[in-house]
Motif scaffolding. Structure first.
Motif, mmCIF file in Angstrom:
data_model
loop_
_atom_site.group_PDB
_atom_site.id
_atom_site.type_symbol
_atom_site.label_atom_id
_atom_site.label_comp_id
_atom_site.label_asym_id
_atom_site.label_seq_id
_atom_site.Cartn_x
_atom_site.Cartn_y
_atom_site.Cartn_z
ATOM 1 N N THR A 16 0.718 -0.947 -0.168
ATOM 2 C CA THR A 16 0.242 -0.251 0.188
ATOM 3 C C THR A 16 1.178 1.485 0.198
ATOM 4 O O THR A 16 2.084 1.374 1.103
ATOM 5 N N THR A 34 -6.284 -1.906 4.694
ATOM 6 C CA THR A 34 -7.749 -1.587 4.769
ATOM 7 C C THR A 34 -8.608 -0.849 4.290
ATOM 8 O O THR A 34 -8.965 -0.027 3.083
ATOM 9 N N LEU A 35 -7.882 0.087 4.254
ATOM 10 C CA LEU A 35 -7.658 1.594 3.735
ATOM 11 C C LEU A 35 -7.359 1.400 2.137
ATOM 12 O O LEU A 35 -8.505 2.191 1.725
ATOM 13 N N ALA A 36 -6.364 1.126 1.786
ATOM 14 C CA ALA A 36 -6.458 0.629 0.386
ATOM 15 C C ALA A 36 -7.113 0.208 -0.197
ATOM 16 O O ALA A 36 -7.595 0.222 -1.069
ATOM 17 N N SER A 37 -7.422 -0.950 0.660
ATOM 18 C CA SER A 37 -8.778 -1.751 -0.391
ATOM 19 C C SER A 37 -9.955 -0.824 -0.094
ATOM 20 O O SER A 37 -11.837 -1.739 -0.481
ATOM 21 N N PHE A 38 -10.282 0.378 0.822
ATOM 22 C CA PHE A 38 -11.500 1.164 0.853
ATOM 23 C C PHE A 38 -12.481 0.319 1.978
ATOM 24 O O PHE A 38 -13.589 0.517 1.505
ATOM 25 N N SER A 39 -11.179 -0.279 2.565
ATOM 26 C CA SER A 39 -12.550 -0.363 3.715
ATOM 27 C C SER A 39 -12.255 -0.540 4.850
ATOM 28 O O SER A 39 -11.408 0.761 4.977
ATOM 29 N N GLY A 40 -13.142 -0.951 6.048
ATOM 30 C CA GLY A 40 -12.871 -0.380 7.308
ATOM 31 C C GLY A 40 -12.362 -1.060 8.841
ATOM 32 O O GLY A 40 -11.980 -2.066 7.869
#
Length: 105
Positions: A47, A78-84
Motif C-alpha cells: 500500500t 484496509t484503507l487501501a482497499s476502501f474498507s474499514g
C-alpha cells in the motif's frame, strides 16, 4: 522512533531480507519520492499513500511496538482497499492513540 528503526533493521538483517520484494522489508513503513507526479509517498506492505504535507505541530510520539506495527500494516491495507478497520480490546490499552499515531505519520 530511533529504537524502532534500529529493531526494524536488525529484524530485516536477521531474516536475511535482501530484496525490496521480501516481506521483511515491505512490512516496514517507508517513504519515497515520486518524480513523475512530484509528490512524496508513504508505503507499508503493498500500500502507498500520498503524503499531503500536513503539519500537526510537535506532538508527543507514540511508542511503536511490534503490535502497533502489525496494526499499522492491517489498517493501511484496509484503507487501501476502501474498507474499514476497528481495533478491539479492553479499555485503556491505547487503541485510540494507535489510530491517532497512524494518522500523524
Amino acid at each position: 522512533m530511533g529504537l524502532h528503526q534500529r529493531d526494524s533493521f536488525a529484524y530485516v538483517y536477521a531474516v536475511k531480507g535482501v530484496g525490496i520484494t521480501d516481506f521483511a522489508w515491505s512490512q516496514q513503513m517507508r517513504c519515497y519520492w515520486e518524480e513523475e507526479r512530484n509528490v512524496a509517498k508513504v508505503a507499508v506492505a503493498r500500500t502507498a499513500f500520498d503524503y499531503c504535507n500536513e503539519y500537526l505541530a510537535a506532538t508527543a510520539r507514540h511508542v511503536i511496538t511490534p503490535l502497533t506495527s502489525r496494526c499499522f500494516i492491517a489498517l493501511s491495507q484496509t484503507l487501501a482497499s476502501f474498507s474499514g478497520g476497528a481495533l478491539v480490546g479492553p479499555n485503556g490499552t491505547g487503541k485510540t492513540e494507535t489510530i491517532r499515531c497512524l494518522g500523524a505519520l
